[in-house]
Write an enzyme that holds these catalytic residues in place. Structure first.
Site, PDB file in Angstrom:
ATOM      1  N   ASP A  13     -12.045 -78.119  26.181  1.00  0.00           N
ATOM      2  CA  ASP A  13     -12.058 -79.236  25.222  1.00  0.00           C
ATOM      3  C   ASP A  13     -13.458 -79.797  24.981  1.00  0.00           C
ATOM      4  O   ASP A  13     -13.622 -80.980  24.689  1.00  0.00           O
ATOM      5  CB  ASP A  13     -11.140 -80.395  25.699  1.00  0.00           C
ATOM      6  CG  ASP A  13      -9.756 -79.907  26.023  1.00  0.00           C
ATOM      7  OD1 ASP A  13      -9.238 -79.085  25.267  1.00  0.00           O
ATOM      8  OD2 ASP A  13      -9.187 -80.344  27.048  1.00  0.00           O
ATOM      9  N   GLY A  15     -15.431 -79.009  22.557  1.00  0.00           N
ATOM     10  CA  GLY A  15     -15.807 -79.017  21.131  1.00  0.00           C
ATOM     11  C   GLY A  15     -16.461 -77.703  20.727  1.00  0.00           C
ATOM     12  O   GLY A  15     -17.282 -77.677  19.804  1.00  0.00           O
ATOM     13  N   LYS A  16     -16.068 -76.623  21.386  1.00  0.00           N
ATOM     14  CA  LYS A  16     -16.634 -75.295  21.059  1.00  0.00           C
ATOM     15  C   LYS A  16     -16.323 -74.898  19.626  1.00  0.00           C
ATOM     16  O   LYS A  16     -17.124 -74.267  18.959  1.00  0.00           O
ATOM     17  CB  LYS A  16     -16.032 -74.205  21.970  1.00  0.00           C
ATOM     18  CG  LYS A  16     -16.311 -74.398  23.423  1.00  0.00           C
ATOM     19  CD  LYS A  16     -15.563 -73.380  24.248  1.00  0.00           C
ATOM     20  CE  LYS A  16     -14.067 -73.602  24.352  1.00  0.00           C
ATOM     21  NZ  LYS A  16     -13.638 -74.756  25.116  1.00  0.00           N
ATOM     22  N   GLY A  40      -6.995 -75.150  21.768  1.00  0.00           N
ATOM     23  CA  GLY A  40      -6.769 -75.863  20.506  1.00  0.00           C
ATOM     24  C   GLY A  40      -8.093 -76.324  19.947  1.00  0.00           C
ATOM     25  O   GLY A  40      -8.895 -76.907  20.658  1.00  0.00           O
ATOM     26  N   HIS A  41      -8.335 -76.004  18.705  1.00  0.00           N
ATOM     27  CA  HIS A  41      -9.574 -76.440  18.048  1.00  0.00           C
ATOM     28  C   HIS A  41      -9.222 -77.319  16.873  1.00  0.00           C
ATOM     29  O   HIS A  41      -8.329 -76.978  16.109  1.00  0.00           O
ATOM     30  CB  HIS A  41     -10.345 -75.258  17.462  1.00  0.00           C
ATOM     31  CG  HIS A  41     -10.828 -74.284  18.477  1.00  0.00           C
ATOM     32  ND1 HIS A  41     -11.217 -74.652  19.727  1.00  0.00           N
ATOM     33  CD2 HIS A  41     -10.996 -72.951  18.397  1.00  0.00           C
ATOM     34  CE1 HIS A  41     -11.598 -73.586  20.383  1.00  0.00           C
ATOM     35  NE2 HIS A  41     -11.465 -72.534  19.616  1.00  0.00           N
ATOM     36  N   THR A  42      -9.935 -78.404  16.722  1.00  0.00           N
ATOM     37  CA  THR A  42      -9.781 -79.222  15.520  1.00  0.00           C
ATOM     38  C   THR A  42     -11.077 -79.107  14.738  1.00  0.00           C
ATOM     39  O   THR A  42     -12.155 -79.354  15.274  1.00  0.00           O
ATOM     40  CB  THR A  42      -9.532 -80.700  15.897  1.00  0.00           C
ATOM     41  OG1 THR A  42      -8.413 -80.723  16.788  1.00  0.00           O
ATOM     42  CG2 THR A  42      -9.225 -81.539  14.679  1.00  0.00           C
ATOM     43  N   ARG A 142       1.402 -54.247  34.749  1.00  0.00           N
ATOM     44  CA  ARG A 142       1.684 -53.122  33.837  1.00  0.00           C
ATOM     45  C   ARG A 142       3.102 -53.174  33.273  1.00  0.00           C
ATOM     46  O   ARG A 142       3.732 -52.166  33.025  1.00  0.00           O
ATOM     47  CB  ARG A 142       1.390 -51.770  34.509  1.00  0.00           C
ATOM     48  CG  ARG A 142      -0.050 -51.419  34.426  1.00  0.00           C
ATOM     49  CD  ARG A 142      -0.907 -51.442  35.642  1.00  0.00           C
ATOM     50  NE  ARG A 142      -0.400 -51.769  36.909  1.00  0.00           N
ATOM     51  CZ  ARG A 142      -0.618 -51.058  38.002  1.00  0.00           C
ATOM     52  NH1 ARG A 142      -1.279 -49.941  37.919  1.00  0.00           N
ATOM     53  NH2 ARG A 142      -0.168 -51.468  39.165  1.00  0.00           N
ATOM     54  N   GLN A 223     -11.008 -72.438  26.684  1.00  0.00           N
ATOM     55  CA  GLN A 223     -11.062 -73.185  27.953  1.00  0.00           C
ATOM     56  C   GLN A 223     -12.528 -73.341  28.417  1.00  0.00           C
ATOM     57  O   GLN A 223     -13.402 -73.396  27.573  1.00  0.00           O
ATOM     58  CB  GLN A 223     -10.194 -72.526  29.034  1.00  0.00           C
ATOM     59  CG  GLN A 223      -8.699 -72.618  28.754  1.00  0.00           C
ATOM     60  CD  GLN A 223      -8.166 -71.496  27.873  1.00  0.00           C
ATOM     61  OE1 GLN A 223      -8.519 -70.347  28.071  1.00  0.00           O
ATOM     62  NE2 GLN A 223      -7.337 -71.817  26.921  1.00  0.00           N
ATOM     63  N   THR A 238      -6.931 -71.582  34.588  1.00  0.00           N
ATOM     64  CA  THR A 238      -6.101 -70.786  33.700  1.00  0.00           C
ATOM     65  C   THR A 238      -6.060 -69.353  34.249  1.00  0.00           C
ATOM     66  O   THR A 238      -6.689 -69.055  35.271  1.00  0.00           O
ATOM     67  CB  THR A 238      -6.608 -70.881  32.242  1.00  0.00           C
ATOM     68  OG1 THR A 238      -5.609 -70.334  31.378  1.00  0.00           O
ATOM     69  CG2 THR A 238      -7.940 -70.167  32.040  1.00  0.00           C
ATOM     70  N   ARG A 302      -1.469 -84.487  25.852  1.00  0.00           N
ATOM     71  CA  ARG A 302      -1.604 -85.237  27.116  1.00  0.00           C
ATOM     72  C   ARG A 302      -2.911 -86.024  27.144  1.00  0.00           C
ATOM     73  O   ARG A 302      -3.940 -85.539  26.665  1.00  0.00           O
ATOM     74  CB  ARG A 302      -1.634 -84.250  28.302  1.00  0.00           C
ATOM     75  CG  ARG A 302      -0.329 -83.584  28.582  1.00  0.00           C
ATOM     76  CD  ARG A 302      -0.437 -82.635  29.763  1.00  0.00           C
ATOM     77  NE  ARG A 302      -1.182 -81.426  29.431  1.00  0.00           N
ATOM     78  CZ  ARG A 302      -1.434 -80.451  30.307  1.00  0.00           C
ATOM     79  NH1 ARG A 302      -1.049 -80.564  31.560  1.00  0.00           N
ATOM     80  NH2 ARG A 302      -2.094 -79.373  29.927  1.00  0.00           N
ATOM     81  N   PRO A 303      -2.895 -87.240  27.742  1.00  0.00           N
ATOM     82  CA  PRO A 303      -4.170 -87.946  27.897  1.00  0.00           C
ATOM     83  C   PRO A 303      -5.084 -87.143  28.820  1.00  0.00           C
ATOM     84  O   PRO A 303      -4.633 -86.627  29.835  1.00  0.00           O
ATOM     85  CB  PRO A 303      -3.785 -89.275  28.547  1.00  0.00           C
ATOM     86  CG  PRO A 303      -2.329 -89.229  28.807  1.00  0.00           C
ATOM     87  CD  PRO A 303      -1.761 -87.958  28.286  1.00  0.00           C
ATOM     88  N   VAL A 414     -22.635 -85.528  17.113  1.00  0.00           N
ATOM     89  CA  VAL A 414     -22.532 -86.987  17.013  1.00  0.00           C
ATOM     90  C   VAL A 414     -21.308 -87.424  16.211  1.00  0.00           C
ATOM     91  O   VAL A 414     -21.266 -88.518  15.656  1.00  0.00           O
ATOM     92  CB  VAL A 414     -23.827 -87.596  16.412  1.00  0.00           C
ATOM     93  CG1 VAL A 414     -24.983 -87.504  17.392  1.00  0.00           C
ATOM     94  CG2 VAL A 414     -24.196 -86.944  15.075  1.00  0.00           C
ATOM     95  N   GLY A 415     -20.304 -86.549  16.129  1.00  0.00           N
ATOM     96  CA  GLY A 415     -19.079 -86.892  15.399  1.00  0.00           C
ATOM     97  C   GLY A 415     -18.308 -85.623  15.082  1.00  0.00           C
ATOM     98  O   GLY A 415     -18.815 -84.525  15.273  1.00  0.00           O
TER      99      GLY A 415
END
Ligand code: IMP
Length: 426
Positions: A13, A15-16, A40-42, A142, A223, A238, A302-303, A414-415
């Site tokens: 998480d 920000g990749k 998950g990417h936004t 296998r 990840q 993971t 989740r927080p 920065v955002g």
């Protein structure tokens, strides 16, 4: 020629996706090399927000190869859902390529993930319950079903039958009547095969050809380093290798194909799920940071646990990945929070001081962070676009990170929008 790997330097998480998105625009292709829809990417493009779990964000750059590599585990339900969403918004999918060798997440993997966590009780890992671990387990055993198997009914049915018998036995205590019917599962998955057939190919060959022709390929990790199954905080990790070396295996290239390794870290630290987190702020300030940074999981909602930036951990990530560059994201979140702490060493429960990440799990669980405090800043950074316009304290914060980790900070976020990135001088 360059092969550029972009990896998470913390617990995921970081920000990749935004960095991949920016770099993909200039590159000749993107390939994901591990993980699945636990990620998950936004991505924010103008007024439009995109959320991806499986498909690399490079898909927004039309016909350039946007690849899901052999090291990824694919849930076809999620994949076809993402394809529908993209098609519905008019995105050209002609660049999408899916490795024929990637493994599939099957319905029983989802059940096993949930049952496995229930069995662990208080010791649970806090997985995303997307079936990732059980799918990689079948790959190693296998017993996995691969993308290419979707194209041959006889083979698919035979492989599902072989995998189903042990699964039913494993699930007996957890699901009274698991809906695992061989015939209907085979039919459902054949239908997915029909839908994605046009995208299936030898992605390793494609990457090789692009690089050989002088192109630039982005290898997108999911990840982060501390969730790596070999080098992370096992067992709270993971089931794949997010670190840069795995890009070779998960995409099918040799180590000499990699020219740059970008580690992406937040300006502070977060973690979702269970496991050690030495700089965690399990207090009101941690809550302030969570709210300021919008730290809620993209995949599970989740927080996220929050904490100060851990430079011992980051140094460790730099070592096991071989970072050539660092990108620091969400620097704007630290505005107005007062003095800032950075962890520069650890104290163990026997009183020893460590400046390297310890290998022993019991030691890791009892680490106390030792902090260096730097002055914070109050200015809003979200409109800053050039290094020179950053407040002195923010520049000092970044310089301190680069000095301690011994890797230059090349980009700063920065955002959330794509233009909210500052390119730093060398
Ligand atoms: P799994 O990957 O679903 O098996 O979950 C194993 C651990 O990795 C859990 O602690 C998850 O919260 C964490 N995890 C998996 N994917 C991500 C991610 O994309 N970001 C952050 N944490 C993740």
């Amino acid at each position: 020629m360059p092969g550029i790997v972009i990896v998470g330097a913390q617990w995921g998480d970081e920000g990749k996706g935004k960095l991949v998105d920016l770099m993909a625009e200039k590159a000749d292709g993107v390939i994901r090399y591990q993980g699945g829809n636990n990620a998950g990417h936004t991505i924010v493009h103008g007024d439009v927000t995109w959320k991806f779990h499986l498909i690399p964000s490079g898909i927004l750059y039309s016909s350039k190869p946007c690849m899901i590599g052999n090291g990824v585990v694919i849930d076809p339900v999620v994949l076809t859902g993402e394809l529908d969403g993209l098609k519905g918004r008019g995105v050209d999918l002609s660049g999408l390529k899916i490795s024929a060798n990637a493994h599939l997440i099957m319905p029983y993997h989802l059940m096993l993930d949930t049952a496995g966590e229930a069995r662990l009780g208080k010791l649970q890992i806090g997985t995303t319950r997307r079936g990732i671990g059980p799918a990689y387990m079948d790959k190693a055993a296998r017993l996995g079903i691969r993308v290419q198997d979707l194209l041959d009914e006889k083979i698919l049915k035979k492989k599902i039958a072989a995998a189903l018998a042990p699964k039913k036995a494993q699930l007996r205590d957890w699901e009274k009547d698991p809906a695992l019917d061989l015939q209907s599962m085979t039919e459902e998955y054949l239908a997915y095969g029909n839908r994605i057939e046009q995208y299936i190919t030898d992605t390793a060959k494609l990457v090789h050809e692009e690089l050989k022709g002088g192109g630039t390929i982005i290898f997108e990790g999911a990840q982060g380093a501390m969730l790596d199954i070999d080098h992370g905080t096992y067992p709270f990790v993971t089931s794949s290798n997010p670190i840069a070396g795995a890009a070779c295996v998960g995409a099918g290239v040799g180590p000499l194909a990699i020219n740059e390794v970008w580690g992406v870290a937040k300006a502070y630290a977060t973690r979702v799920g269970a496991g050690p987190f030495p700089t965690e702020l399990d207090n009101e300030f941690g809550e302030t940071l969570r709210k300021a940074g919008g730290e809620f999981g993209t995949t599970t909602g989740r927080p996220r646990r929050t904490g100060w930036l851990d430079l011992v951990q980051l140094k460790y990530a730099a070592r096991i990945n071989g970072f050539s560059h660092l990108a620091i994201t969400k620097l704007d979140v630290l505005s107005g929070l007062g003095d800032l702490k950075l962890c520069t060493s650890y104290k163990t429960n026997t009183g020893a001081e460590l400046d390297d990440f310890p290998y022993h799990q019991s030691v890791v669980h009892h680490l106390e962070p030792v902090y260096t405090t730097l002055p914070g800043w109050d200015e809003d950074l979200t409109k800053v676009r050039e290094e020179k316009d950053l407040p002195d304290a923010a520049r000092e914060y970044l310089a301190f990170i680069a000095h301690e980790v011994e890797v230059p900070v090349a980009m700063v976020g920065v955002g959330p929008a794509r233009d909210q990135m500052i390119t730093m001088s060398a």
